[in-house]
Design a protein around this motif. Structure first.
Motif, PDB file in Angstrom:
ATOM      1  N   LYS A  51      40.125  56.078  68.655  1.00  0.00           N
ATOM      2  CA  LYS A  51      40.861  56.991  67.791  1.00  0.00           C
ATOM      3  C   LYS A  51      39.942  57.699  66.797  1.00  0.00           C
ATOM      4  N   ARG A  52      38.778  57.162  66.568  1.00  0.00           N
ATOM      5  CA  ARG A  52      37.834  57.739  65.592  1.00  0.00           C
ATOM      6  C   ARG A  52      36.507  58.088  66.263  1.00  0.00           C
ATOM      7  N   TRP A  53      36.569  58.403  67.536  1.00  0.00           N
ATOM      8  CA  TRP A  53      35.344  58.571  68.325  1.00  0.00           C
ATOM      9  C   TRP A  53      34.441  59.667  67.761  1.00  0.00           C
ATOM     10  N   GLU A  54      35.009  60.728  67.250  1.00  0.00           N
ATOM     11  CA  GLU A  54      34.197  61.810  66.701  1.00  0.00           C
ATOM     12  C   GLU A  54      33.355  61.330  65.527  1.00  0.00           C
ATOM     13  N   GLY A  55      33.957  60.498  64.667  1.00  0.00           N
ATOM     14  CA  GLY A  55      33.202  59.975  63.531  1.00  0.00           C
ATOM     15  C   GLY A  55      32.115  59.001  63.945  1.00  0.00           C
ATOM     16  N   PHE A  56      32.352  58.261  65.011  1.00  0.00           N
ATOM     17  CA  PHE A  56      31.335  57.310  65.484  1.00  0.00           C
ATOM     18  C   PHE A  56      30.166  58.010  66.169  1.00  0.00           C
ATOM     19  N   THR A  57      30.392  59.159  66.749  1.00  0.00           N
ATOM     20  CA  THR A  57      29.332  59.842  67.522  1.00  0.00           C
ATOM     21  C   THR A  57      28.636  60.930  66.731  1.00  0.00           C
ATOM     22  N   THR A  58      28.915  61.052  65.435  1.00  0.00           N
ATOM     23  CA  THR A  58      28.247  62.082  64.619  1.00  0.00           C
ATOM     24  C   THR A  58      26.740  61.888  64.603  1.00  0.00           C
ATOM     25  N   PHE A  59      26.308  60.649  64.682  1.00  0.00           N
ATOM     26  CA  PHE A  59      24.872  60.372  64.589  1.00  0.00           C
ATOM     27  C   PHE A  59      24.083  60.986  65.737  1.00  0.00           C
ATOM     28  N   LEU A  60      24.752  61.307  66.840  1.00  0.00           N
ATOM     29  CA  LEU A  60      24.056  61.893  67.990  1.00  0.00           C
ATOM     30  C   LEU A  60      23.611  63.327  67.734  1.00  0.00           C
ATOM     31  N   GLY A  61      24.204  63.981  66.719  1.00  0.00           N
ATOM     32  CA  GLY A  61      23.857  65.372  66.445  1.00  0.00           C
ATOM     33  C   GLY A  61      23.063  65.572  65.176  1.00  0.00           C
ATOM     34  N   ASP A  62      22.676  64.499  64.501  1.00  0.00           N
ATOM     35  CA  ASP A  62      21.938  64.635  63.242  1.00  0.00           C
ATOM     36  C   ASP A  62      21.024  63.430  63.080  1.00  0.00           C
ATOM     37  N   GLY A  63      19.727  63.676  63.012  1.00  0.00           N
ATOM     38  CA  GLY A  63      18.761  62.585  62.894  1.00  0.00           C
ATOM     39  C   GLY A  63      18.741  61.920  61.539  1.00  0.00           C
ATOM     40  N   ARG A  64      19.411  62.503  60.545  1.00  0.00           N
ATOM     41  CA  ARG A  64      19.435  61.903  59.210  1.00  0.00           C
ATOM     42  C   ARG A  64      20.449  60.764  59.119  1.00  0.00           C
ATOM     43  N   ILE A  65      21.424  60.753  59.998  1.00  0.00           N
ATOM     44  CA  ILE A  65      22.501  59.781  59.931  1.00  0.00           C
ATOM     45  C   ILE A  65      22.029  58.435  60.482  1.00  0.00           C
ATOM     46  N   CYS A  66      22.443  57.367  59.796  1.00  0.00           N
ATOM     47  CA  CYS A  66      22.142  56.017  60.273  1.00  0.00           C
ATOM     48  C   CYS A  66      23.281  55.521  61.158  1.00  0.00           C
ATOM     49  N   LEU A  67      22.999  54.516  61.939  1.00  0.00           N
ATOM     50  CA  LEU A  67      24.018  53.951  62.815  1.00  0.00           C
ATOM     51  C   LEU A  67      24.988  53.049  62.052  1.00  0.00           C
ATOM     52  N   THR A  68      24.559  52.526  60.921  1.00  0.00           N
ATOM     53  CA  THR A  68      25.390  51.599  60.153  1.00  0.00           C
ATOM     54  C   THR A  68      25.475  52.035  58.697  1.00  0.00           C
ATOM     55  N   ASN A  69      26.359  51.380  57.987  1.00  0.00           N
ATOM     56  CA  ASN A  69      26.522  51.603  56.553  1.00  0.00           C
ATOM     57  C   ASN A  69      25.980  50.416  55.758  1.00  0.00           C
ATOM     58  N   ASN A  70      24.990  49.748  56.311  1.00  0.00           N
ATOM     59  CA  ASN A  70      24.478  48.529  55.694  1.00  0.00           C
ATOM     60  C   ASN A  70      23.833  48.772  54.332  1.00  0.00           C
ATOM     61  N   ALA A  71      23.320  49.974  54.094  1.00  0.00           N
ATOM     62  CA  ALA A  71      22.695  50.259  52.796  1.00  0.00           C
ATOM     63  C   ALA A  71      23.705  50.090  51.667  1.00  0.00           C
ATOM     64  N   ALA A  72      24.931  50.559  51.867  1.00  0.00           N
ATOM     65  CA  ALA A  72      25.971  50.403  50.836  1.00  0.00           C
ATOM     66  C   ALA A  72      26.423  48.952  50.736  1.00  0.00           C
ATOM     67  N   GLU A  73      26.517  48.264  51.858  1.00  0.00           N
ATOM     68  CA  GLU A  73      26.947  46.866  51.819  1.00  0.00           C
ATOM     69  C   GLU A  73      25.923  45.999  51.082  1.00  0.00           C
ATOM     70  N   ARG A  74      24.654  46.279  51.287  1.00  0.00           N
ATOM     71  CA  ARG A  74      23.622  45.528  50.563  1.00  0.00           C
ATOM     72  C   ARG A  74      23.706  45.805  49.061  1.00  0.00           C
ATOM     73  N   ALA A  75      24.041  47.044  48.703  1.00  0.00           N
ATOM     74  CA  ALA A  75      24.125  47.399  47.288  1.00  0.00           C
ATOM     75  C   ALA A  75      25.271  46.686  46.584  1.00  0.00           C
ATOM     76  N   LEU A  76      26.285  46.263  47.327  1.00  0.00           N
ATOM     77  CA  LEU A  76      27.444  45.579  46.745  1.00  0.00           C
ATOM     78  C   LEU A  76      27.310  44.061  46.768  1.00  0.00           C
ATOM     79  N   ARG A  77      26.262  43.563  47.382  1.00  0.00           N
ATOM     80  CA  ARG A  77      26.124  42.112  47.530  1.00  0.00           C
ATOM     81  C   ARG A  77      26.040  41.408  46.178  1.00  0.00           C
ATOM     82  N   GLY A  78      25.416  42.049  45.188  1.00  0.00           N
ATOM     83  CA  GLY A  78      25.301  41.436  43.875  1.00  0.00           C
ATOM     84  C   GLY A  78      26.650  41.186  43.233  1.00  0.00           C
ATOM     85  N   PHE A  79      27.597  42.122  43.396  1.00  0.00           N
ATOM     86  CA  PHE A  79      28.927  41.926  42.827  1.00  0.00           C
ATOM     87  C   PHE A  79      29.659  40.812  43.566  1.00  0.00           C
TER      88      PHE A  79
END
Length: 546
Positions: free
Chosen positions: A444-472
């Motif tokens: 249902k969200r396939w377009e959002g999952f495949t955005t990374f195929l058209g832009d080299g700046r995009i990461c495959l995961t959102n782990n950078a934000a998850e790591r930033a919240l680990r302290g809280f």
């Protein structure tokens, strides 16, 4: 069988000798047992250390940054801590037992080679007085042959001191006017705390998650009376003084082409209860595609999770937003948005977790009879997604164009094949099948999952934000809840400063101390010099000028 009493000696001397022999045998047995226990404890600790190193190497090689893997490493480190303590205790016990034995040797553990102490640490030379005469022949003709140095790491307890700033007054004999230098700057009006003390209070509270009441108790044990209200007064004043630096970081984050976004729960005190508030984070990190902009993290707080909050946070942002599929972000992707729609990039780690929960063989084995059957479809999905992660690990750190080219060549065929496979498998599954939910979540969200195929700046995961919240996630276990909305906002404010310093490999406490000492005299046009990625300690500035 003869009666044991008949074997006892009749005379007292023989009985005494037998008792001594049995006592010696008991000591030998105790020494052997203590040595065996020390050997076993050492082996357990060694195995635990090697297992931990193997898991860390796997994590570095395969790039796994999942929360489950992080918790596993923390558990293994805690287990190693206890086993190492047990091994050291048993080693000393075996050594003491061996002293009373003539045949059992003491056990000495083989420890990893110790790293030398850092060169920047000051050395205090303590010379043991040499004998004046030879202990063998008594001669006084001794000549120094050399010396052996044993280094011992020691710590000096925290020292408190009062700095007296003397401002001399002068009067003019001509005009009779009095002149005097201005008073030193304090963050708090009529304040008394120096910048290093303030930085320590701030970092302990917001970086180490130590509430002010615990800090006050610890300072009291050291002979310093700093009440809770006094410390809180300093915290509020520091937050006000640091606003210009926070504003620069906020502008830097929101000017990015791509942001990671996520949120986590934070209890906020309400009347007779606590509300489930939220801490939101937006992370700018261009290092995966070899970007030149420094990393930074921005935090906000709210009492609920309504969509109006991310809309307000990102009202001036235009670019790519990497986040989970939370519906509150949806208005940001609409065409009628004032600055234009944001580009949605969804997190493959989120989708993988949904499949992994149905294919986790290790966890399932622990459930025993209550275990649910492993889903072969979910297991196959995990393997297919892992193939994409393998490609991402190889291209991490390359330029955006190089990443895009590799993705078009290697990742796109795998993604197309994954989509076709999921649609075929979905047609075979019933609505009640557990694996239906993660498949529908992605399709249902396939377009959002495949955005990374058209832009080299995009990461495959959102782990950078998850790591930033680990302290809280860790800190709320210590401070339990935020006392008010403004308290939650202040925690988000300080987290922005501290996490941004960490992302730029800067000691947050040292940076805060220097900023608090210099910000009053810093012109507005030069405030950017205090940002973590531009910051140089004042001592380094003086040395370079000299």
């Amino acid at each position: 069988m003869t009666d044991a009493a008949n074997q006892l000696p009749d005379d007292l001397a023989s009985a005494h000798a037998m008792i001594l022999a049995e006592r010696a045998g008991r000591r030998e047995a105790e020494a052997i047992a203590a040595r065996a226990q020390a050997v076993n404890a050492h082996s357990d600790a060694l195995i635990a250390r090697l297992r931990l190193e193997i898991e860390k190497l796997k994590r570095d090689i395969h790039g796994s940054r999942s929360e489950r893997k992080a918790r596993l490493l923390e558990q293994m480190e805690l287990q190693l801590e206890e086993l190492e303590a047990d091994a050291s205790h048993d080693e000393l016990a075996a050594e003491m037992a061996a002293r009373s034995s003539t045949t059992v040797k003491a056990f000495e553990r083989k420890r990893p080679s110790r790293k030398p102490f850092p060169e920047h640490l000051p050395r205090e030379r303590v010379v043991i007085a040499a004998p004046h005469t030879c202990p063998c022949c008594g001669s006084g003709k001794l000549a120094k042959l050399g010396e052996d140095i044993t280094e011992t790491l020691e710590v000096i307890p925290r020292q408190w001191k009062v700095i007296q700033t003397v401002r001399e007054k002068f009067t003019c004999r001509e005009c009779e006017k009095i002149t005097q230098p201005p008073a030193p700057f304090h963050v708090t009006p009529r304040g008394f705390a120096g910048p290093n003390l303030l930085a320590m209070i701030l970092f302990e509270k917001f970086g180490q998650h130590q509430p002010l009441n615990r800090q006050s108790e610890r300072y009291a044990r050291e002979g310093i009376d700093l009440s809770l209200s006094t410390l809180a007064d300093q915290v509020g004043a520091c937050a006000a003084a640091l606003k210009p630096v926070h504003a620069l970081i906020e502008a830097h984050v929101l000017s990015a082409d791509r942001l990671h976004g996520d949120d986590t729960t934070v209890p906020i005190l309400a009347k007779g209860k606590t509300d489930t508030g939220r801490i939101w984070t937006y992370v700018r990190d261009d290092r995966p595609f070899c970007g030149s902009s420094p990393p930074a993290a921005l935090y906000y707080a709210s009492r609920d999770r309504r969509q109006e909050h991310p809309e307000r946070h990102l009202k001036s942002f235009a670019g790519i937003l990497q986040a989970d599929a939370y519906g509150g972000y949806n208005p940001l992707f609409k065409v009628d948005r004032d600055l234009g729609p944001l580009t949605q990039a969804l997190c493959w780690a989120h989708s993988r977790r949904k499949f992994f929960g149905l294919a986790d063989i290790a966890t399932n084995a622990k459930r025993g009879k209550n275990a649910t059957p492993i889903s072969p479809v979910a297991l196959d999905a995990v393997k297919r997604i892992d193939a994409l992660f393998d490609i991402e690990r190889d291209i991490n750190g390359l330029s955006a164009n190089e990443r895009l080219q590799r993705r078009q060549q290697e990742s796109r065929p795998l993604v197309d094949e994954l989509e076709n496979w999921m649609r075929i498998e979905r047609s075979k599954l019933s609505r009640s099948s557990p694996v239906t939910e993660p498949i529908d979540y992605m399709l249902k969200r396939w377009e959002g999952f495949t955005t990374f195929l058209g832009d080299g700046r995009i990461c495959l995961t959102n782990n950078a934000a998850e790591r930033a919240l680990r302290g809280f996630a860790l800190g709320r276990k210590s401070w339990l809840f935020a006392g008010s909305d403004r308290g939650a906002d202040r925690a988000a404010f300080m987290a922005t400063l501290i996490m941004t310093a960490k992302l730029n490999d800067i000691d947050p406490q040292a940076w805060l101390a220097d900023v608090l000492a210099r910000i009053a005299d810093m012109p507005v046009t030069k405030l950017a010099e205090l940002l973590p990625w531009h910051w140089k300690p004042e001592t380094a500035i003086i040395a370079s000028a000299a």
